[in-house]
Design a protein around this motif. Structure first.
Motif, PDB file in Angstrom:
ATOM      1  N   GLY A  89      -2.609  18.488  -4.019  1.00  0.00           N
ATOM      2  CA  GLY A  89      -3.669  18.228  -4.988  1.00  0.00           C
ATOM      3  C   GLY A  89      -4.743  17.331  -4.413  1.00  0.00           C
ATOM      4  N   ILE A  90      -5.687  16.950  -5.270  1.00  0.00           N
ATOM      5  CA  ILE A  90      -6.832  16.129  -4.874  1.00  0.00           C
ATOM      6  C   ILE A  90      -6.679  14.746  -5.492  1.00  0.00           C
ATOM      7  N   ALA A  91      -6.542  13.734  -4.658  1.00  0.00           N
ATOM      8  CA  ALA A  91      -6.428  12.365  -5.151  1.00  0.00           C
ATOM      9  C   ALA A  91      -7.749  11.920  -5.773  1.00  0.00           C
ATOM     10  N   ARG A  92      -7.663  11.079  -6.788  1.00  0.00           N
ATOM     11  CA  ARG A  92      -8.853  10.630  -7.526  1.00  0.00           C
ATOM     12  C   ARG A  92      -9.504   9.433  -6.820  1.00  0.00           C
ATOM     13  N   ALA A 111      -3.308   4.771   0.805  1.00  0.00           N
ATOM     14  CA  ALA A 111      -3.626   5.504   2.032  1.00  0.00           C
ATOM     15  C   ALA A 111      -3.911   6.948   1.633  1.00  0.00           C
ATOM     16  N   HIS A 112      -5.181   7.322   1.657  1.00  0.00           N
ATOM     17  CA  HIS A 112      -5.605   8.666   1.253  1.00  0.00           C
ATOM     18  C   HIS A 112      -5.485   9.610   2.443  1.00  0.00           C
ATOM     19  N   CYS A 113      -4.756  10.698   2.274  1.00  0.00           N
ATOM     20  CA  CYS A 113      -4.475  11.651   3.358  1.00  0.00           C
ATOM     21  C   CYS A 113      -4.959  13.039   2.960  1.00  0.00           C
ATOM     22  N   PRO A 114      -6.268  13.285   2.992  1.00  0.00           N
ATOM     23  CA  PRO A 114      -6.799  14.529   2.427  1.00  0.00           C
ATOM     24  C   PRO A 114      -6.316  15.791   3.126  1.00  0.00           C
ATOM     25  N   SER A 115      -6.223  15.786   4.454  1.00  0.00           N
ATOM     26  CA  SER A 115      -5.804  17.002   5.153  1.00  0.00           C
ATOM     27  C   SER A 115      -4.363  17.361   4.823  1.00  0.00           C
ATOM     28  N   SER A 116      -3.476  16.391   4.841  1.00  0.00           N
ATOM     29  CA  SER A 116      -2.074  16.643   4.515  1.00  0.00           C
ATOM     30  C   SER A 116      -1.916  17.069   3.059  1.00  0.00           C
ATOM     31  N   ASN A 117      -2.652  16.421   2.174  1.00  0.00           N
ATOM     32  CA  ASN A 117      -2.571  16.812   0.764  1.00  0.00           C
ATOM     33  C   ASN A 117      -2.964  18.268   0.577  1.00  0.00           C
ATOM     34  N   ALA A 118      -3.960  18.726   1.331  1.00  0.00           N
ATOM     35  CA  ALA A 118      -4.377  20.121   1.247  1.00  0.00           C
ATOM     36  C   ALA A 118      -3.369  21.041   1.919  1.00  0.00           C
ATOM     37  N   TRP A 140       0.847  -1.188   0.000  1.00  0.00           N
ATOM     38  CA  TRP A 140       0.000   0.000   0.000  1.00  0.00           C
ATOM     39  C   TRP A 140       0.880   1.234   0.000  1.00  0.00           C
ATOM     40  N   MET A 141       0.405   2.283  -0.665  1.00  0.00           N
ATOM     41  CA  MET A 141       1.175   3.513  -0.827  1.00  0.00           C
ATOM     42  C   MET A 141       0.394   4.705  -0.312  1.00  0.00           C
ATOM     43  N   ALA A 142       1.135   5.653   0.239  1.00  0.00           N
ATOM     44  CA  ALA A 142       0.514   6.865   0.755  1.00  0.00           C
ATOM     45  C   ALA A 142       0.351   7.905  -0.345  1.00  0.00           C
ATOM     46  N   HIS A 143      -0.777   8.594  -0.298  1.00  0.00           N
ATOM     47  CA  HIS A 143      -1.103   9.784  -1.093  1.00  0.00           C
ATOM     48  C   HIS A 143      -1.658   9.446  -2.468  1.00  0.00           C
ATOM     49  N   CYS A 144      -0.806   9.056  -3.436  1.00  0.00           N
ATOM     50  CA  CYS A 144      -1.284   8.694  -4.784  1.00  0.00           C
ATOM     51  C   CYS A 144      -2.194   9.786  -5.352  1.00  0.00           C
ATOM     52  N   VAL A 145      -1.721  11.019  -5.277  1.00  0.00           N
ATOM     53  CA  VAL A 145      -2.510  12.169  -5.718  1.00  0.00           C
ATOM     54  C   VAL A 145      -2.503  12.296  -7.238  1.00  0.00           C
ATOM     55  N   HIS A 146      -1.332  12.123  -7.825  1.00  0.00           N
ATOM     56  CA  HIS A 146      -1.189  12.383  -9.257  1.00  0.00           C
ATOM     57  C   HIS A 146      -1.130  11.058 -10.017  1.00  0.00           C
TER      58      HIS A 146
END
Length: 459
Positions: A305-308, A293-300, A270-276
């Protein structure tokens, strides 16, 4: 289970997050030992033996415990710094400080990170620790000790870095390990601490940090080591456009193709973020069952960016939620991620159809358990699964006028945790931890943060 001590929870709304999203407007749950024995509508069965406690949970929603799939505990003592930076500038600003952590700092920071998550409904946590400065002590042991004391189920992703400033990386030279030392220390950590049993409280994953801080050989041999030992693999992936550019310039391919070339796609990864991620990347993750692993607060926070996420879920990619390190998510608790995952994804292409409340709850529970390879044991409320669950109080001013309890939990303010159970043991009561002293942890984290700041300022 016949001789096990039982706890009966009644008169509550229940969201099981099972395969059918079964819910009960008023139901019961029976804990026997460290397992869920029964869950259903109405009152608990009569005649249960060895009932040591009955909980009238009127006004509460019971859910599986939250599962955190990405974190960096040590960052608890560097919160509130570099608040207006993107990822690369943020790393450049903070690595000189992080490179000076030691065992007492890491222990204090782990206790702070774990306490904040646990008091907010997390029952399964993980830490991706990858900074091992020379002479800093037993950092992995300190983190594992903190998790045991807090009482949460825990995965340590034993990280590593071998690409320092002299090799074109970002970390200072003294904050990285050699290839051989990293692999040897990781193997030793797995052999000493990993528990593969059904009700394991401590597991270990192999986790080189990221494509731009580790060598290709560390990725490749790390994957081989993990599979030879039968443990999972974790790293950062496709977090920023700069990372994508870096991979194309250095390796002649994008991050996903690079990971696949080094053995880093698969159902044990499993991988963290995967935004792009483009369509081809998402298809590769779906085909190989590689988790995210989707990390919306950290990404913002880091303007990544916004992960799909809606597209990943539609394709069949396993997705869970992550706090990420608290130097890029100062709140450090997972309820924020339920809400932000829903809200931020509605700013993307799918708009209001991106995610709903129940999908967000699934990300934070069953989705996270799947990503950590533990969906057979936890992540949903089903007979035979481990008794990892939370009672959320929803009859106060903050939530009482919202009719649907799941909507109240996800859309509303952070709900008070009346009780949290891990492995059948209660670790939170009325919003306070029962296992550790929160006030003492607050003092120690403040002291260690100040000590680190002084050391870093001295250069």
């Amino acid at each position: 289970m016949a001789a096990a001590q039982r706890i009966v929870i009644e008169n509550c709304s229940i969201a099981t997050v099972d395969a059918d999203d079964t819910e009960y407007a008023s139901g019961y749950l029976v804990i026997a030992g460290n397992r869920i024995e029964a869950v259903g509508a109405g009152k608990a069965p009569e005649g249960l033996e060895n009932v040591v406690r009955r909980i009238d949970a009127t006004g509460h929603l019971v859910t599986p415990g939250l599962v955190n799939t990405h974190h960096h505990f040590y960052q608890w003592i560097t919160r509130g710094l570099a608040t207006d930076h993107n990822l690369f500038n943020w790393l450049v600003a903070l690595y000189p400080t992080w490179a000076r952590i030691d065992e007492p700092m890491v222990y204090a920071a782990a206790r702070g990170s774990l306490a904040m998550m646990a008091r907010g409904g997390v029952t399964t946590a993980m830490d991706h620790h990858y900074v091992y400065p020379r002479g800093s002590g037993d950092l992995s042991g300190a983190i594992i000790r903190a998790a045991r004391e807090t009482g949460v189920r825990f995965t340590l992703a034993r990280g590593s870095m071998d690409r320092s400033e002299k090799d074109g990386g970002l970390p200072p030279d003294f904050a990285v390990e050699t290839l051989d030392a990293a692999l040897a220390a990781t193997e030793a950590t797995v052999k000493e601490h990993h528990d593969s049993s059904f009700d394991a409280m401590t597991q270990i994953a192999v986790a080189p940090c990221s494509p731009f801080s580790v060598s290709t050989e560390l990725l490749r041999q790390g994957a081989e080591l993990a599979r030879s030992l039968g443990v999972r693999l974790h790293t950062h992936g496709s977090e920023t456009v700069e990372e994508e550019k870096f991979c194309h310039e250095l390796f002649g391919m994008g991050p996903t193709d690079y990971f696949e070339s080094t053995g880093w796609l698969g159902e044990d990864v499993w991988m963290a973020h995967c935004v792009h991620m483009n369509d081809s990347d998402i298809a590769a993750f779906a085909r190989t069952r590689t988790g995210v692993a989707h990390c919306p607060s950290s990404n913002a926070r880091l303007a990544a960016g916004i992960a799909r996420v809606p597209d990943m879920l539609a394709a069949g990619v396993p997705v869970g939620l992550g706090v990420d390190g608290t130097a890029s998510n100062e709140s450090g608790e997972l309820h924020t991620e339920l809400r932000n995952a829903l809200l931020i994804n509605r700013l993307g292409a799918h708009k209001e159809a991106a995610l709903n409340a129940r999908q967000a709850l699934r990300l934070g529970t069953h989705g996270g358990a799947s990503v950590l390879g533990r969906a057979a044991e936890t992540g949903s409320l089903e007979a035979g699964k481990l008794a990892d669950l939370v009672l959320w109080k929803l009859d106060t001013l903050a939530h009482a006028s919202i009719a649907d309890p799941v909507t109240a939990l996800v859309f509303g303010a952070a709900a008070p945790v009346t009780a949290s159970f891990v492995n059948g043991r209660q670790i939170v009561e009325d919003g306070r931890l029962l296992t550790v002293d929160e006030d003492a942890i607050a003092r120690s984290t403040r002291d260690e943060a100040r000590r680190l700041a002084r050391i870093a300022a001295q250069g």
